[in-house]
Design an enzyme around this catalytic site. Structure first.
Site, PDB file in Angstrom:
ATOM      1  N   LYS A  51       0.803  -1.230   0.000  1.00  0.00           N
ATOM      2  CA  LYS A  51       0.000   0.000   0.000  1.00  0.00           C
ATOM      3  C   LYS A  51       0.834   1.277   0.000  1.00  0.00           C
ATOM      4  O   LYS A  51       0.373   2.338   0.408  1.00  0.00           O
ATOM      5  CB  LYS A  51      -0.983   0.022   1.201  1.00  0.00           C
ATOM      6  CG  LYS A  51      -1.948  -1.122   1.143  1.00  0.00           C
ATOM      7  CD  LYS A  51      -2.868  -0.991  -0.047  1.00  0.00           C
ATOM      8  CE  LYS A  51      -3.243  -2.339  -0.612  1.00  0.00           C
ATOM      9  NZ  LYS A  51      -3.716  -2.254  -1.986  1.00  0.00           N
ATOM     10  N   HIS A 110       7.561  -7.367  -2.083  1.00  0.00           N
ATOM     11  CA  HIS A 110       7.222  -6.774  -0.787  1.00  0.00           C
ATOM     12  C   HIS A 110       8.157  -7.320   0.297  1.00  0.00           C
ATOM     13  O   HIS A 110       7.934  -7.081   1.488  1.00  0.00           O
ATOM     14  CB  HIS A 110       5.797  -7.154  -0.364  1.00  0.00           C
ATOM     15  CG  HIS A 110       4.697  -6.420  -1.076  1.00  0.00           C
ATOM     16  ND1 HIS A 110       4.703  -5.064  -1.307  1.00  0.00           N
ATOM     17  CD2 HIS A 110       3.520  -6.863  -1.598  1.00  0.00           C
ATOM     18  CE1 HIS A 110       3.584  -4.717  -1.921  1.00  0.00           C
ATOM     19  NE2 HIS A 110       2.850  -5.788  -2.122  1.00  0.00           N
ATOM     20  N   THR A 230      -1.080   8.639 -14.370  1.00  0.00           N
ATOM     21  CA  THR A 230      -1.954   9.406 -13.468  1.00  0.00           C
ATOM     22  C   THR A 230      -2.993   8.470 -12.860  1.00  0.00           C
ATOM     23  O   THR A 230      -3.305   7.410 -13.424  1.00  0.00           O
ATOM     24  CB  THR A 230      -2.707  10.544 -14.207  1.00  0.00           C
ATOM     25  OG1 THR A 230      -3.500   9.940 -15.221  1.00  0.00           O
ATOM     26  CG2 THR A 230      -1.758  11.558 -14.804  1.00  0.00           C
ATOM     27  N   PHE A 231      -3.519   8.875 -11.736  1.00  0.00           N
ATOM     28  CA  PHE A 231      -4.525   8.062 -11.037  1.00  0.00           C
ATOM     29  C   PHE A 231      -5.703   7.760 -11.967  1.00  0.00           C
ATOM     30  O   PHE A 231      -6.134   6.608 -12.099  1.00  0.00           O
ATOM     31  CB  PHE A 231      -5.003   8.811  -9.791  1.00  0.00           C
ATOM     32  CG  PHE A 231      -5.939   8.014  -8.930  1.00  0.00           C
ATOM     33  CD1 PHE A 231      -5.448   7.122  -7.990  1.00  0.00           C
ATOM     34  CD2 PHE A 231      -7.304   8.150  -9.066  1.00  0.00           C
ATOM     35  CE1 PHE A 231      -6.305   6.365  -7.200  1.00  0.00           C
ATOM     36  CE2 PHE A 231      -8.174   7.403  -8.289  1.00  0.00           C
ATOM     37  CZ  PHE A 231      -7.682   6.515  -7.345  1.00  0.00           C
ATOM     38  N   MET A 234      -4.816   5.302 -14.819  1.00  0.00           N
ATOM     39  CA  MET A 234      -4.617   3.933 -14.324  1.00  0.00           C
ATOM     40  C   MET A 234      -5.931   3.315 -13.863  1.00  0.00           C
ATOM     41  O   MET A 234      -6.147   2.127 -14.011  1.00  0.00           O
ATOM     42  CB  MET A 234      -3.592   3.916 -13.186  1.00  0.00           C
ATOM     43  CG  MET A 234      -2.158   4.030 -13.676  1.00  0.00           C
ATOM     44  SD  MET A 234      -0.971   4.001 -12.323  1.00  0.00           S
ATOM     45  CE  MET A 234      -1.238   2.372 -11.604  1.00  0.00           C
ATOM     46  N   LYS A 260      -8.358   5.984  -3.524  1.00  0.00           N
ATOM     47  CA  LYS A 260      -8.417   7.453  -3.480  1.00  0.00           C
ATOM     48  C   LYS A 260      -7.177   8.081  -4.067  1.00  0.00           C
ATOM     49  O   LYS A 260      -7.233   9.140  -4.683  1.00  0.00           O
ATOM     50  CB  LYS A 260      -8.590   7.937  -2.043  1.00  0.00           C
ATOM     51  CG  LYS A 260     -10.000   7.829  -1.528  1.00  0.00           C
ATOM     52  CD  LYS A 260     -10.208   8.771  -0.359  1.00  0.00           C
ATOM     53  CE  LYS A 260     -11.667   8.875   0.018  1.00  0.00           C
ATOM     54  NZ  LYS A 260     -11.840   9.662   1.237  1.00  0.00           N
TER      55      LYS A 260
HETATM   56  S1  PPS Z   1      -0.411  -3.205  -3.161  1.00  0.00           S
HETATM   57  O1  PPS Z   1      -1.624  -4.002  -2.817  1.00  0.00           O
HETATM   58  O2  PPS Z   1       0.608  -3.318  -2.117  1.00  0.00           O
HETATM   59  O3  PPS Z   1       0.104  -3.534  -4.476  1.00  0.00           O
HETATM   60  O4  PPS Z   1      -0.938  -1.701  -3.149  1.00  0.00           O
HETATM   61  P1  PPS Z   1      -0.102  -0.442  -3.630  1.00  0.00           P
HETATM   62  O5  PPS Z   1      -0.131  -0.373  -5.098  1.00  0.00           O
HETATM   63  O6  PPS Z   1       1.216  -0.411  -2.966  1.00  0.00           O
HETATM   64  O7  PPS Z   1      -0.906   0.768  -3.007  1.00  0.00           O
HETATM   65  C1  PPS Z   1      -2.207   1.104  -3.421  1.00  0.00           C
HETATM   66  C2  PPS Z   1      -2.385   2.578  -3.120  1.00  0.00           C
HETATM   67  O8  PPS Z   1      -1.694   3.330  -4.138  1.00  0.00           O
HETATM   68  C3  PPS Z   1      -2.615   4.224  -4.731  1.00  0.00           C
HETATM   69  N1  PPS Z   1      -2.266   4.470  -6.143  1.00  0.00           N
HETATM   70  C4  PPS Z   1      -2.082   5.703  -6.645  1.00  0.00           C
HETATM   71  N2  PPS Z   1      -2.117   6.915  -6.061  1.00  0.00           N
HETATM   72  C5  PPS Z   1      -1.903   7.994  -6.863  1.00  0.00           C
HETATM   73  N3  PPS Z   1      -1.687   7.906  -8.204  1.00  0.00           N
HETATM   74  C6  PPS Z   1      -1.646   6.707  -8.814  1.00  0.00           C
HETATM   75  N4  PPS Z   1      -1.431   6.650 -10.129  1.00  0.00           N
HETATM   76  C7  PPS Z   1      -1.831   5.534  -8.026  1.00  0.00           C
HETATM   77  N5  PPS Z   1      -1.867   4.210  -8.289  1.00  0.00           N
HETATM   78  C8  PPS Z   1      -2.129   3.578  -7.132  1.00  0.00           C
HETATM   79  C9  PPS Z   1      -3.955   3.514  -4.579  1.00  0.00           C
HETATM   80  O9  PPS Z   1      -5.035   4.386  -4.778  1.00  0.00           O
HETATM   81  C10 PPS Z   1      -3.835   2.988  -3.164  1.00  0.00           C
HETATM   82  O10 PPS Z   1      -3.939   4.023  -2.179  1.00  0.00           O
HETATM   83  P2  PPS Z   1      -5.309   4.416  -1.464  1.00  0.00           P
HETATM   84  O11 PPS Z   1      -4.933   5.360  -0.357  1.00  0.00           O
HETATM   85  O12 PPS Z   1      -5.932   3.152  -0.956  1.00  0.00           O
HETATM   86  O13 PPS Z   1      -6.140   5.083  -2.505  1.00  0.00           O
END
Ligand code: PPS
Length: 303
Positions: A51, A110, A230-231, A234, A260
């Protein structure tokens, strides 16, 4: 002798030298065998505590190495371009062995410092370690736990908060993970990046990654990488957001990997008392590490 213990708050996990592994997906013999994983000089490992920005960085790495997908690899899943070393998956092309892939190989993990391939600890290959402020990690993982079939769902946030502090979650203690990697930084060829810096200035972070990786991207390629990472891009890209993963692993009706994607969402759930308790533990456990995190979206931003 190495000891394997059960994890009281999650029967899907076992604890082995401080790290918590999934019983079904990660057998101790296989994890031990990773010590001998042969590393090539041009390998790149992306390592995170869950995460912390894993799939985001996986997407960025695969975009950098395919120069914004101009090499016909658009339809290959990110998890095949940047596969895990600790999950024994069979890829769609029938290749069960991520080690046999052509160079340059990209990998995700991880794992804690203790469990990664021995040769990585000798400055062979490059490692990008992504960190995120742990309060947002807690919040993200709390939601994720509910959608992941192989994790025991906590009855409430309070329960999860304690579970996280005790390291009774996949990957074990956040503090140990970050500390383990950070305190061994001189043994590895490693670049630390922060999720919050990616949120605030992705262009600079991607450029920093390119310098570390010795990859030159022209301006057009860099812009494509930034756009596709970008969020929102993706979130709608099934190959990037993992929503095509088997439903027996994740229930996408309950939650999403792309939830989020912001800084400071912990404030919407964590009580003041929990936050203060966390701060005390953080200060105590991390006092010897020279590490700062951004905890709120408006920090470090000029108005
Ligand atoms: S995992 O299960 O360990 O692979 O998860 P991980 O990818 O490490 O973490 C997921 C969180 O990353 C956020 N995320 C992003 N944030 C901003 N921009 C982009 N492009 C993006 N891609 C993934 C994702 O929303 C999760 O965070 P939260 O706070 O839950 O939204």
């Amino acid at each position: 002798m190495d000891t394997i213990a059960s994890v009281s708050r999650d029967s899907n996990l076992y604890r082995y030298e401080g790290f918590c592994f999934f019983k079904e997906l990660m057998k101790p013999e296989f994890i031990n065998s990773l010590q001998d994983f042969e590393i090539r000089e041009d390998d790149v490992f992306m390592i995170t505590y869950p995460k912390s920005g894993t799939i985001w960085t996986q997407q960025i790495l695969s975009l950098i190495y395919s120069e914004g997908y101009r090499n016909g690899t658009e339809q290959i899943e990110t998890s095949e371009k940047v596969p895990w070393i600790e999950f024994q998956a069979v890829s769609k092309d029938g290749n069960t062995d991520p080690q046999s892939r052509p160079s340059p190989r990209l990998f995700a993990s991880h794992l804690s410092y203790r469990f990664v391939p021995r040769e990585l600890k000798n400055k062979k290959a490059k490692i990008i370690y992504v960190m995120r402020n742990p309060k947002d990690v807690i919040k993200s993982l709390y939601h994720f736990e509910a959608m992941a079939a192989y994790a025991e769902t906590s009855p409430n946030f309070d329960h999860f908060f304690q579970k996280f502090l005790d390291g009774d979650v996949f990957a074990g203690s956040w503090f140990d993970h970050v500390q383990g990697w950070h305190s061994h930084k001189d043994c590895c060829n490693i670049l630390f990046i922060k999720y919050e810096d990616m949120i605030m200035d992705l262009r600079s972070v991607v450029k920093q990654m390119c310098v570390f990786l010795e990859k030159e991207l022209d301006n057009d390629s860099l812009n494509i990488v930034l756009k596709r990472a970008t969020f929102n891009e993706m979130k709608k890209d099934l190959l990037a957001n993992k929503e095509n993963m088997p439903e027996d692993f994740f229930d996408f009706k309950i939650g999403k990997f792309m939830r989020k994607g912001t800084i400071g969402d912990w404030k919407n759930t964590m009580t003041v008392a929990q936050s203060e308790a966390f701060d005390r533990i953080f200060q105590e456990k991390m006092k010897y590490l020279d590490l700062n995190f951004t905890w709120n979206i408006n920090e470090n931003r000029s108005e």
